[in-house]
Design a protein around this motif. Structure first.
Motif, PDB file in Angstrom:
ATOM      1  N   PHE A   1      -2.449  -6.358   8.754  1.00 34.33           N
ATOM      2  CA  PHE A   1      -2.720  -4.923   8.724  1.00 34.33           C
ATOM      3  C   PHE A   1      -2.176  -4.349   7.428  1.00 34.33           C
ATOM      4  N   LEU A   2      -2.874  -3.357   6.902  1.00 31.00           N
ATOM      5  CA  LEU A   2      -2.385  -2.590   5.769  1.00 31.00           C
ATOM      6  C   LEU A   2      -1.559  -1.448   6.332  1.00 31.00           C
ATOM      7  N   ALA A   3      -0.292  -1.373   5.944  1.00 35.15           N
ATOM      8  CA  ALA A   3       0.565  -0.262   6.358  1.00 35.15           C
ATOM      9  C   ALA A   3       0.392   0.865   5.357  1.00 35.15           C
ATOM     10  N   LEU A   4      -0.039   2.007   5.831  1.00 32.83           N
ATOM     11  CA  LEU A   4      -0.239   3.153   4.951  1.00 32.83           C
ATOM     12  C   LEU A   4       1.114   3.802   4.708  1.00 32.83           C
ATOM     13  N   GLU A   5       1.702   3.406   3.600  1.00 30.07           N
ATOM     14  CA  GLU A   5       3.027   3.887   3.193  1.00 30.07           C
ATOM     15  C   GLU A   5       3.131   3.699   1.690  1.00 30.07           C
ATOM     16  N   ASN A   6       4.230   4.098   1.113  1.00 34.73           N
ATOM     17  CA  ASN A   6       4.456   3.937  -0.328  1.00 34.73           C
ATOM     18  C   ASN A   6       3.332   4.544  -1.165  1.00 34.73           C
ATOM     19  N   GLY A   7       2.841   5.702  -0.747  1.00 35.61           N
ATOM     20  CA  GLY A   7       1.831   6.400  -1.526  1.00 35.61           C
ATOM     21  C   GLY A   7       0.399   6.022  -1.228  1.00 35.61           C
ATOM     22  N   ILE A   8       0.166   5.139  -0.247  1.00 35.11           N
ATOM     23  CA  ILE A   8      -1.198   4.765   0.122  1.00 35.11           C
ATOM     24  C   ILE A   8      -1.588   5.526   1.382  1.00 35.11           C
ATOM     25  N   CYS A   9      -2.794   6.083   1.368  1.00 29.77           N
ATOM     26  CA  CYS A   9      -3.317   6.760   2.548  1.00 29.77           C
ATOM     27  C   CYS A   9      -4.781   6.366   2.699  1.00 29.77           C
ATOM     28  N   ALA A  10      -5.420   6.849   3.745  1.00 34.02           N
ATOM     29  CA  ALA A  10      -6.844   6.587   3.963  1.00 34.02           C
ATOM     30  C   ALA A  10      -7.499   7.850   4.490  1.00 34.02           C
ATOM     31  N   VAL A  11      -8.676   8.119   3.975  1.00 32.47           N
ATOM     32  CA  VAL A  11      -9.494   9.219   4.477  1.00 32.47           C
ATOM     33  C   VAL A  11     -10.560   8.579   5.340  1.00 32.47           C
ATOM     34  N   THR A  12     -10.671   9.007   6.595  1.00 31.62           N
ATOM     35  CA  THR A  12     -11.695   8.434   7.465  1.00 31.62           C
ATOM     36  C   THR A  12     -12.748   9.480   7.800  1.00 31.62           C
TER      37      THR A  12
END
Length: 152
Positions: free
Chosen positions: A39-50
């Motif tokens: 899994f990609l953990a959305l942290e450290n400046g990474i986010c996702a737009v769904t």
């Protein structure tokens, strides 16, 4: 149990080492393991737009046209198939009510299943626009949100 309390389980096959090397070491993305699934953990400046998958085509085309395309994946959810556009947080994440109705921003430890190898029945995640080792940056959250029409 929160994400911080869970200890990632080491991969049990050689494919796990390739996943860690590709996503973790090459791109610097935080990879967390749950059993044999990365899994990609959305942290450290990474986010996702769904957004809904059926509406994603024009948004993806607009991002390509403006040079702001980044990795995008098909993501099965309880709300139906969605597309997750990876982005770099570039400030405050807007509140839910400031976003178009069908758009959501995921961040802060959310886990996205990573596509690996041939499509598996148990994980229906796949790249629509795979990460490119020659272009390891992510578009900014502001740029991705600007590519989504207000009346979406």
């Amino acid at each position: 149990m929160s994400l911080d309390q869970q200890v990632p389980v080491a991969p049990r096959d050689p494919a796990g080492d390739r996943v860690d090397a590709f996503y973790g070491r090459l791109f610097g993305w935080p990879v967390k393991w749950r059993g044999v699934h990365p899994f990609l953990a959305l942290e450290n400046g990474i986010c996702a737009v769904t957004l809904p998958k059926l509406s994603a085509g024009p948004v993806l085309s607009r991002l390509v046209a403006t040079g702001c395309q980044g990795p995008a994946m098909h993501l099965p959810t309880q709300q139906g198939p969605r597309v997750a556009l990876l982005a770099e947080t570039d400030g405050l994440i807007p509140p839910r009510d400031a976003l178009p109705r069908n758009v959501e921003v995921l961040a802060w430890g959310t886990l996205l299943p990573l596509p690996v190898g041939p499509r598996r029945v148990d994980v229906a995640t796949e790249w629509l626009s795979a990460p490119d080792p020659r272009q390891r940056w992510l578009p900014s959250l502001s740029a991705v949100l600007a590519g989504i029409p207000d009346r979406f």
